[in-house]
Design an enzyme around this catalytic site. Structure first.
Site, mmCIF file in Angstrom:
data_model
loop_
_atom_site.group_PDB
_atom_site.id
_atom_site.type_symbol
_atom_site.label_atom_id
_atom_site.label_comp_id
_atom_site.label_asym_id
_atom_site.label_seq_id
_atom_site.Cartn_x
_atom_site.Cartn_y
_atom_site.Cartn_z
ATOM 1 N N GLY A 95 0.926 -1.065 0.109
ATOM 2 C CA GLY A 95 0.067 -0.116 -0.079
ATOM 3 C C GLY A 95 0.854 1.131 0.056
ATOM 4 N N GLU A 146 -0.848 6.520 -3.684
ATOM 5 C CA GLU A 146 -1.841 7.355 -3.426
ATOM 6 C C GLU A 146 -2.246 8.189 -4.658
ATOM 7 O OE1 GLU A 146 -1.166 9.462 0.232
ATOM 8 O OE2 GLU A 146 -0.765 7.744 1.345
ATOM 9 N N ARG A 176 2.104 -20.764 -41.232
ATOM 10 C CA ARG A 176 1.502 -19.892 -41.878
ATOM 11 C C ARG A 176 1.868 -19.838 -43.330
ATOM 12 N NH1 ARG A 176 -3.275 -17.631 -43.247
ATOM 13 N NH2 ARG A 176 -3.144 -15.674 -44.080
ATOM 14 N N GLN A 209 2.236 -8.024 -35.359
ATOM 15 C CA GLN A 209 2.596 -8.018 -36.577
ATOM 16 C C GLN A 209 2.680 -9.278 -37.625
ATOM 17 O OE1 GLN A 209 1.921 -4.786 -37.443
ATOM 18 N NE2 GLN A 209 2.677 -4.997 -39.624
ATOM 19 N N HIS A 229 1.519 -11.962 -36.936
ATOM 20 C CA HIS A 229 0.331 -12.825 -37.157
ATOM 21 C C HIS A 229 -0.770 -12.038 -38.068
ATOM 22 C CE1 HIS A 229 1.622 -15.234 -33.675
ATOM 23 N NE2 HIS A 229 0.519 -15.954 -33.932
ATOM 24 N N GLY A 230 -0.457 -10.793 -38.378
ATOM 25 C CA GLY A 230 -1.529 -10.072 -39.243
ATOM 26 C C GLY A 230 -2.663 -9.945 -38.496
ATOM 27 N N GLU A 266 5.397 -0.490 -10.279
ATOM 28 C CA GLU A 266 6.690 -0.561 -9.326
ATOM 29 C C GLU A 266 7.784 0.208 -10.032
ATOM 30 O OE1 GLU A 266 7.705 -4.247 -7.837
ATOM 31 O OE2 GLU A 266 5.663 -5.058 -7.979
#
Ligand code: CAA
Length: 385
Positions: free
Chosen positions: A122, A125, A270, A338, A340-341, A365
């Site tokens: 914690g 803030e 692919r 990119q 994977h298109g 962090e």
């Protein structure tokens, strides 16, 4: 010299477990904004909540490099589960072990180690983000109790259906109402009166990991819940964040590795223009760059861990590891999309989740900009004005 090949058998064991208990749930954890309790229990049975906790308190007592491999492998499947372990092992069990009294360690460590309790850190803030010393939450002694008032935000491991203890930063010296002096750390158990969650933050990624506002309204905890020395809490939190930055680097590494693995598989399978797209130099160069950056990031993360394990200074190296691994994780996820298109842009494929998840590692962090401040300050050694 750090030779991480010695950790490869260990990695294979962890990966097999992750593939069994975490990976099948990863898409649902993201879609449902929730880690199912069965996953939590399975992680707890393996002892992973207590990866860095001492064996005598029910922990696994792993060194930091081993722990980094754990966070990396879990994050490779699910960033949401990975960040949960990153907080528990670095920001909670580590400072408890380093600064806790015997009573505090006896009371809390076994419960953190088993996962019966989660821990949240914690610090942040509304007015104290990068400027972590600007804590406004106060704690005033009233007899044998601290009375805490204030607000925290963006606090991870505030899982609504699981008991969570908060290590709260509070201002305990009213004479020093500003800055890093006069701040302490206090353990706030989940059943403390006046300890309430506010809004669950609506995050871009890591959707399964609960991150919330916390409100302390005349919240009362026993005097002996002070963690570490009175008015020395800022340093305690900085020391914890040094460790945390290694695990956030490990998390980014796992997410980046997942993206790279998907890109490699896609490039091999692919077929376009009659051949796998991996036969094209445009794709080959991307894969080469991604793999090289991931390997470099891995050395940075593990070498920071090795310094910590050797009890050598590692503040600078932890900041470097987090800064670089987070950047690499984000770049590799971007390039994997990119490769994977259109499929990379589709929500039924994991890449867009990875891309959303890994972005946090450049922010949480300590932002990348804060890491560069830490690194450059330690290198330049200029005197403070
Ligand atoms: N180890 C030990 N002591 C340290 C330290 C470290 N790593 N870093 C600083 N200190 C000490 C300094 O030596 C100094 O002590 P002296 O004055 O006695 O010499 C004192 O702490 C103050 O240090 P600075 O003067 O450097 O403090 P600063 O105000 O300039 O801030 C900062 C430095 C690096 C910017 C720091 O504020 C910082 O890291 N900010 C980012 C905070 C952050 O990471 N927030 C995210 C928290 S994550 C969270 O809350 C969400 C969650 O659920 C996980």
């Amino acid at each position: 010299m750090l030779d991480y090949i010695e950790y490869e058998d260990f990695r294979a064991e962890v990966r097999a477990k992750v593939d069994e208990i975490v990976a099948p749930h990863a898409a649902a954890v993201d879609a449902d904004d929730h880690i199912p309790n069965d996953v939590m229990k399975a992680v707890g049975e393996l002892g992973w909540f207590g990866a860095t906790a001492p064996v005598e308190y029910g922990g696994l007592g792993w060194d930091t490099v081993r722990y980094a491999v754990l966070v990396e492998e879990v994050s490779r499947a699910s960033g949401s589960v990975g960040v949960l372990l990153a907080v528990q092992g670095s920001l909670i069990t580590y400072p408890l072990q380093k600064y806790g009294t015997e009573e505090q360690i006896n009371e809390y460590m076994p419960k953190f180690a088993s996962g019966e309790l989660l821990g949240s850190f914690g610090l942040t803030e509304p007015g104290a983000g990068s400027d972590a010393g600007n804590t406004k939450t106060t704690a005033v002694l009233d007899g044998d109790e601290w009375v805490i008032n204030g607000q925290k935000c963006f606090i991870t491991n505030t899982k609504r259906d699981w008991p969570c203890v908060c290590f709260a930063t509070v201002r305990t010296d009213p004479e020093k109402s500003k800055g890093v002096r006069g701040v302490s750390s206090i353990i706030v158990p989940p059943d403390a009166p006046g300890f309430n969650y506010g809004r669950k933050e609506n995050k871009m990624g890591l959707r399964g990991s609960d991150t919330s506002e916390i409100f302390f309204e005349n919240c009362r905890v026993p005097k002996q819940n002070l963690l570490g020395e009175l008015n020395e809490g800022f340093k305690l939190f900085m020391v914890a964040l040094d460790a945390g930055r290694i695990s956030i680097g490990a998390m980014a590494l796992g997410l980046g590795q997942a993206a790279l693995d998907l890109a490699v598989k896609h490039a091999e399978t692919r077929v376009q223009f009659g051949k796998p797209i991996g036969t094209k130099q445009a794709i080959q160069w991307k894969i080469a760059e991604m793999a090289t950056k991931i390997r470099a990031a891995r050395f940075l993360v593990y070498s920071a861990g090795a310094l910590k394990d050797a009890d050598l200074p590692y503040t600078t190296e932890a900041a470097m590891a987090k800064y670089y691994a987070a950047q690499v994780g984000r770049e590799v996820a971007y390039d994997a999309i990119q490769v994977h298109g259109g499929l990379g842009y589709d929500k039924s494929y994991p890449l867009e989740r990875i891309y959303r998840d890994v972005k946090l590692d450049e922010i949480g962090e300590g932002t990348s900009e804060i890491q560069k401040i830490v690194i450059s300050r330690n290198i330049l050694q200029l005197k403070k004005k």
